[in-house]
Design an enzyme around this catalytic site. Structure first.
Site, PDB file in Angstrom:
ATOM      1  N   TRP A   1       4.758  28.383  29.548  1.00  0.00           N
ATOM      2  CA  TRP A   1       6.153  27.767  30.022  1.00  0.00           C
ATOM      3  C   TRP A   1       6.812  27.225  28.815  1.00  0.00           C
ATOM      4  O   TRP A   1       7.999  27.038  28.998  1.00  0.00           O
ATOM      5  CB  TRP A   1       5.719  26.459  30.781  1.00  0.00           C
ATOM      6  CG  TRP A   1       4.490  25.715  30.278  1.00  0.00           C
ATOM      7  CD1 TRP A   1       3.214  25.726  30.412  1.00  0.00           C
ATOM      8  CD2 TRP A   1       4.902  24.709  29.206  1.00  0.00           C
ATOM      9  NE1 TRP A   1       2.744  24.781  29.569  1.00  0.00           N
ATOM     10  CE2 TRP A   1       3.578  23.990  28.701  1.00  0.00           C
ATOM     11  CE3 TRP A   1       5.856  24.010  28.327  1.00  0.00           C
ATOM     12  CZ2 TRP A   1       3.249  23.204  27.723  1.00  0.00           C
ATOM     13  CZ3 TRP A   1       5.791  23.306  27.442  1.00  0.00           C
ATOM     14  CH2 TRP A   1       4.414  22.568  26.996  1.00  0.00           C
TER      15      TRP A   1
ATOM     16  N   GLU B   1      -4.112  20.072  18.884  1.00  0.00           N
ATOM     17  CA  GLU B   1      -2.859  20.462  19.048  1.00  0.00           C
ATOM     18  C   GLU B   1      -2.130  19.360  19.760  1.00  0.00           C
ATOM     19  O   GLU B   1      -2.274  19.042  20.991  1.00  0.00           O
ATOM     20  CB  GLU B   1      -2.477  21.858  19.583  1.00  0.00           C
ATOM     21  CG  GLU B   1      -1.446  22.518  19.601  1.00  0.00           C
ATOM     22  CD  GLU B   1      -1.359  23.850  20.305  1.00  0.00           C
ATOM     23  OE1 GLU B   1      -2.234  24.044  21.076  1.00  0.00           O
ATOM     24  OE2 GLU B   1      -0.455  24.679  20.058  1.00  0.00           O
TER      25      GLU B   1
ATOM     26  N   CYS C   1       3.913  26.281  19.575  1.00  0.00           N
ATOM     27  CA  CYS C   1       2.471  26.585  19.061  1.00  0.00           C
ATOM     28  C   CYS C   1       2.752  26.622  17.466  1.00  0.00           C
ATOM     29  O   CYS C   1       1.783  26.128  16.809  1.00  0.00           O
ATOM     30  CB  CYS C   1       2.354  27.883  19.489  1.00  0.00           C
ATOM     31  SG  CYS C   1       3.404  29.092  19.221  1.00  0.00           S
TER      32      CYS C   1
ATOM     33  N   GLU D   1      -1.623  35.535  21.213  1.00  0.00           N
ATOM     34  CA  GLU D   1      -1.176  34.430  20.275  1.00  0.00           C
ATOM     35  C   GLU D   1      -1.566  33.053  21.041  1.00  0.00           C
ATOM     36  O   GLU D   1      -1.025  32.625  22.099  1.00  0.00           O
ATOM     37  CB  GLU D   1       0.450  34.526  20.885  1.00  0.00           C
ATOM     38  CG  GLU D   1       0.940  35.982  20.394  1.00  0.00           C
ATOM     39  CD  GLU D   1       1.341  35.983  18.865  1.00  0.00           C
ATOM     40  OE1 GLU D   1       1.161  35.022  18.124  1.00  0.00           O
ATOM     41  OE2 GLU D   1       1.744  37.071  18.480  1.00  0.00           O
ATOM     42  N   LEU D   2      -2.432  32.384  20.353  1.00  0.00           N
ATOM     43  CA  LEU D   2      -3.059  31.163  20.941  1.00  0.00           C
ATOM     44  C   LEU D   2      -2.238  29.852  20.305  1.00  0.00           C
ATOM     45  O   LEU D   2      -1.354  29.937  19.574  1.00  0.00           O
ATOM     46  CB  LEU D   2      -4.609  31.182  20.818  1.00  0.00           C
ATOM     47  CG  LEU D   2      -5.038  32.931  21.334  1.00  0.00           C
ATOM     48  CD1 LEU D   2      -6.454  33.179  21.120  1.00  0.00           C
ATOM     49  CD2 LEU D   2      -4.647  32.927  22.874  1.00  0.00           C
TER      50      LEU D   2
ATOM     51  N   LYS E   1       2.825  38.011  34.153  1.00  0.00           N
ATOM     52  CA  LYS E   1       2.720  36.921  34.989  1.00  0.00           C
ATOM     53  C   LYS E   1       3.258  35.713  34.185  1.00  0.00           C
ATOM     54  O   LYS E   1       2.630  35.213  33.193  1.00  0.00           O
ATOM     55  CB  LYS E   1       1.175  36.554  35.445  1.00  0.00           C
ATOM     56  CG  LYS E   1       1.050  35.561  36.267  1.00  0.00           C
ATOM     57  CD  LYS E   1      -0.398  34.658  36.230  1.00  0.00           C
ATOM     58  CE  LYS E   1      -0.234  33.495  35.165  1.00  0.00           C
ATOM     59  NZ  LYS E   1       0.676  32.410  35.640  1.00  0.00           N
ATOM     60  N   PRO E   2       4.273  35.352  34.636  1.00  0.00           N
ATOM     61  CA  PRO E   2       4.942  33.919  34.095  1.00  0.00           C
ATOM     62  C   PRO E   2       4.090  32.655  34.444  1.00  0.00           C
ATOM     63  O   PRO E   2       3.413  32.704  35.383  1.00  0.00           O
ATOM     64  CB  PRO E   2       6.272  34.063  34.485  1.00  0.00           C
ATOM     65  CG  PRO E   2       6.286  34.516  35.578  1.00  0.00           C
ATOM     66  CD  PRO E   2       5.421  35.427  35.717  1.00  0.00           C
TER      67      PRO E   2
HETATM   68  P1  NAP Z   1      -2.586  27.954  28.986  1.00  0.00           P
HETATM   69  O1  NAP Z   1      -3.017  26.840  29.963  1.00  0.00           O
HETATM   70  O2  NAP Z   1      -3.366  28.777  28.465  1.00  0.00           O
HETATM   71  O3  NAP Z   1      -1.421  28.765  30.027  1.00  0.00           O
HETATM   72  C1  NAP Z   1      -0.985  30.050  29.642  1.00  0.00           C
HETATM   73  C2  NAP Z   1      -0.764  31.230  30.486  1.00  0.00           C
HETATM   74  O4  NAP Z   1      -2.121  31.462  30.966  1.00  0.00           O
HETATM   75  C3  NAP Z   1      -0.289  30.612  31.920  1.00  0.00           C
HETATM   76  O5  NAP Z   1       0.544  31.654  32.602  1.00  0.00           O
HETATM   77  C4  NAP Z   1      -1.405  30.302  32.739  1.00  0.00           C
HETATM   78  O6  NAP Z   1      -1.192  30.198  34.195  1.00  0.00           O
HETATM   79  C5  NAP Z   1      -2.343  31.457  32.335  1.00  0.00           C
HETATM   80  N1  NAP Z   1      -3.557  31.076  32.746  1.00  0.00           N
HETATM   81  C6  NAP Z   1      -4.398  29.838  32.940  1.00  0.00           C
HETATM   82  N2  NAP Z   1      -5.716  30.136  33.201  1.00  0.00           N
HETATM   83  C7  NAP Z   1      -5.593  31.631  33.145  1.00  0.00           C
HETATM   84  C8  NAP Z   1      -7.072  32.440  33.421  1.00  0.00           C
HETATM   85  N3  NAP Z   1      -8.098  31.777  33.949  1.00  0.00           N
HETATM   86  N4  NAP Z   1      -6.707  33.686  33.556  1.00  0.00           N
HETATM   87  C9  NAP Z   1      -5.274  34.213  33.394  1.00  0.00           C
HETATM   88  N5  NAP Z   1      -4.510  33.385  32.648  1.00  0.00           N
HETATM   89  C10 NAP Z   1      -4.391  32.031  32.916  1.00  0.00           C
HETATM   90  O7  NAP Z   1      -1.169  27.473  27.989  1.00  0.00           O
HETATM   91  P2  NAP Z   1      -0.306  26.550  28.170  1.00  0.00           P
HETATM   92  O8  NAP Z   1      -0.630  25.241  28.221  1.00  0.00           O
HETATM   93  O9  NAP Z   1       0.542  26.936  29.406  1.00  0.00           O
HETATM   94  O10 NAP Z   1       0.752  26.834  26.954  1.00  0.00           O
HETATM   95  C11 NAP Z   1       0.545  26.230  25.855  1.00  0.00           C
HETATM   96  C12 NAP Z   1      -0.225  26.644  24.684  1.00  0.00           C
HETATM   97  O11 NAP Z   1       0.313  27.950  24.453  1.00  0.00           O
HETATM   98  C13 NAP Z   1      -0.316  25.972  23.621  1.00  0.00           C
HETATM   99  O12 NAP Z   1      -2.061  26.114  22.943  1.00  0.00           O
HETATM  100  C14 NAP Z   1       0.331  26.662  22.535  1.00  0.00           C
HETATM  101  O13 NAP Z   1       0.261  26.644  21.206  1.00  0.00           O
HETATM  102  C15 NAP Z   1       0.170  28.084  23.148  1.00  0.00           C
HETATM  103  N6  NAP Z   1       1.335  29.079  22.543  1.00  0.00           N
HETATM  104  C16 NAP Z   1       1.157  30.074  21.486  1.00  0.00           C
HETATM  105  C17 NAP Z   1       2.067  30.598  21.084  1.00  0.00           C
HETATM  106  C18 NAP Z   1       1.962  31.855  19.932  1.00  0.00           C
HETATM  107  O14 NAP Z   1       2.827  32.297  19.849  1.00  0.00           O
HETATM  108  N7  NAP Z   1       0.856  31.602  19.295  1.00  0.00           N
HETATM  109  C19 NAP Z   1       3.381  30.724  21.622  1.00  0.00           C
HETATM  110  C20 NAP Z   1       3.644  29.483  22.526  1.00  0.00           C
HETATM  111  C21 NAP Z   1       2.611  28.913  23.158  1.00  0.00           C
HETATM  112  P3  NAP Z   1      -1.254  28.917  34.980  1.00  0.00           P
HETATM  113  O15 NAP Z   1      -0.566  27.856  34.332  1.00  0.00           O
HETATM  114  O16 NAP Z   1      -1.032  29.328  36.217  1.00  0.00           O
HETATM  115  O17 NAP Z   1      -2.760  28.311  34.939  1.00  0.00           O
END
Ligand code: NAP
Length: 476
Positions: free
Chosen positions: A151, A381, A284, A250-251, A175-176
């Site tokens: 998001w 983080e 991130c 990209e974590l 899937k956003p």
């Molecule tokens: P997240 O909880 O991992 O969610 C990211 C996406 O994954 C969402 O669309 C989420 O959907 C989905 N997701 C959750 N559980 C899943 C599953 N079991 N199977 C498949 N998809 C699943 O991360 P976030 O909190 O939204 O985003 C923040 C994280 O992203 C931070 O750690 C940040 O550092 C990282 N990030 C990394 C980069 C990079 O380029 N390295 C860039 C931006 C952000 P739901 O919300 O519906 O669960």
């Protein structure tokens, strides 16, 4: 603003969930209900996958120049409708409007850059060992590709993946995140307007675990690109085993920002403000740990505090705002928990101690000193507007402290000596290092991490390689 698109895009049609179930989307600044998006079922996800499979041959074999023209058009449409798109990002994500405008322009750059790259997917001819043999290497699209996005950059994270995949000749399902699906659906509308054929891009919303496991289990989907947490990334690695699926991950990150004793401190603080507080600290590559030479630590802290005090927290639609709300209450609770543990562990709050008791998503910016590697705030983080400062004495100590994390995404280094900065940058265990620079992301540069920040790259020619496979022809 025109009516928001709030249906899923499957096989070129805008679809509601078969069950009629929906997920509400709200404005994090006001709690206002913005729209409801479909909570689709597994059969609809499979339909999206099949439609991408059906659309693949025609898209893959379409001349690269024509694919490039469609990509270029998507980028142009994004620019033409930047105000509308930026407002949508701020409404559902909360960031200040000028940051949203920056995100739209950054996203358009990816479509433009990959439109130029689509026509330059060159193969190779390799001299063989015998006079009557020829060796050719073709680069071909991997096939149907899928993306799961977070998001924090609702349109940019999708654009980085979609533009590279389409340029390579792949078809695509995304899937956003449920907090910010409307920007993604807006991009879907632009794809249609630009003339992208039905089924080439599909956008699905609903239960993450179901959609994720369906994409991962499908033998039709040849590649998944994920941006999000390390925890979900590890789950996807496990799920990729059964179909031997190619992944780009990209974590998370834990970026250090090293300030050497010969650094231009004004310039360093300028970079620090952008690198720390952008998107309320929810990126991130946001700075997680300022590591400052002890001889300049007090001056750096004073300058940083003075600049931080001037930041205005508020609704992103208000042009005075420099820091918007955190995305939701869970995000606030996590930041508050980290702050409370830092306070209990003996860190010194130089600014914003009241954030330890925040009950609103609008967190005031915080500056903390005396931070130690044993603290939770060092290891995790933060994902909030919190600057933490630790000191060091030697370059070797700075390198050891900077590398003291499981993550390896971005690092920053400020110094007046290029040779000293390069020597340190070579020893930093990170995929990206900004030297006297915190604005490090660009369409033509390879964005990505090492260690538990993931693998694969987005942007640059390396970004398109992630959606290609090699085929070697041996001709006798
Ligand atoms: P997240 O909880 O991992 O969610 C990211 C996406 O994954 C969402 O669309 C989420 O959907 C989905 N997701 C959750 N559980 C899943 C599953 N079991 N199977 C498949 N998809 C699943 O991360 P976030 O909190 O939204 O985003 C923040 C994280 O992203 C931070 O750690 C940040 O550092 C990282 N990030 C990394 C980069 C990079 O380029 N390295 C860039 C931006 C952000 P739901 O919300 O519906 O669960």
């Amino acid at each position: 603003m025109k009516k928001m698109q709030s249906l899923c895009l499957i096989n070129g049609e805008w679809r509601a969930a078969r069950s009629g179930s929906t997920i509400p989307v709200t404005n994090p600044a006001t709690g206002e209900h913005l729209a409801d998006v479909p909570q689709i079922d597994q059969e609809q996800v499979l339909e999206a996958i099949r439609s991408a499979e059906t659309a693949l041959p025609a898209w893959q074999h379409r001349p690269a120049r024509e694919r490039a023209q469609v990509l270029r058009r998507i980028g142009d449409l994004l620019q033409e409708r930047q105000d509308e798109c930026a407002q949508l990002i701020t409404l559902e994500q909360g960031k200040p409007l000028r940051e949203s405008l920056g995100e739209v322009s950054y996203s358009a750059n990816y479509f433009q850059w990959f439109s130029e790259e689509a026509v330059r997917i060159y193969g190779e001819i390799i001299p063989s060992d015998s006079a009557n043999k020829r060796i050719f290497v073709l680069k071909q699209p991997i096939g149907v590709a899928a993306a799961i996005t977070p998001w924090n950059f609702p349109i940019a994270m999708l654009a980085r993946k979609m533009a590279a995949a389409l340029a390579a000749g792949c078809t695509f399902i995304a899937k956003p995140a449920p907090e910010t699906p409307l920007s993604a659906l807006f991009l879907g509308e632009l794809c249609q307007e630009a003339g992208l054929p039905a089924g080439v891009v599909n956008l699905v919303t609903g239960d993450a675990a179901m959609i994720g496991s369906t994409l991962m289990a499908s033998p039709i989907v040849k590649k998944v690109s994920f941006t999000g947490s390390t925890e979900v990334g590890k789950l996807l690695i496990r799920q990729s085993a059964d179909t031997v699926k190619k992944l780009t991950l990209e974590l998370g990150g834990n970026a250090p920002f090293v300030v050497l004793d010969d650094a231009d401190l004004e310039k360093a603080v300028e970079g620090a403000i952008y690198g720390k507080y952008r998107n309320a600290g929810q990126t991130c590559i946001c700075v997680n740990r300022f590591l400052v030479h002890e001889s300049v630590a007090q001056t750096f802290t004073d300058l940083l505090v003075a600049r931080t005090r001037a930041l205005v927290v508020g609704n992103g639609l208000d042009e005075k705002t420099s820091i918007g709300p955190l995305i939701n209450d869970a995000a606030r609770d996590k930041v508050v928990g980290i702050l409370q543990s830092a306070s209990n562990d003996g860190a010194t709050f130089v600014l914003g101690q009241e954030a330890c008791a925040a009950t609103s998503r609008f967190i005031p910016p915080v500056v903390i000193s005396q931070v130690k590697p044993s603290m939770r705030i060092w290891k995790e983080e933060i994902f909030g507007p919190v600057a933490t400062i630790a000191t060091f004495r030697t370059d070797a100590e700075a390198i050891a402290l900077a590398n003291d994390t499981q993550y390896g995404l971005a690092a920053y280094l400020y110094s007046g000596s290029l040779s000293r900065a390069l020597a340190i940058a070579e020893r930093l265990e990170y995929g990206m290092v900004g030297i006297n620079d915190t604005a490090i992301s660009a369409a033509q540069a390879p964005f990505g991490g090492i260690k538990q920040s993931g693998f694969g790259r987005e942007g640059s020619a390396h970004g398109i390689e992630d959606y290609l496979v090699l085929k070697y022809l041996s001709v006798a």
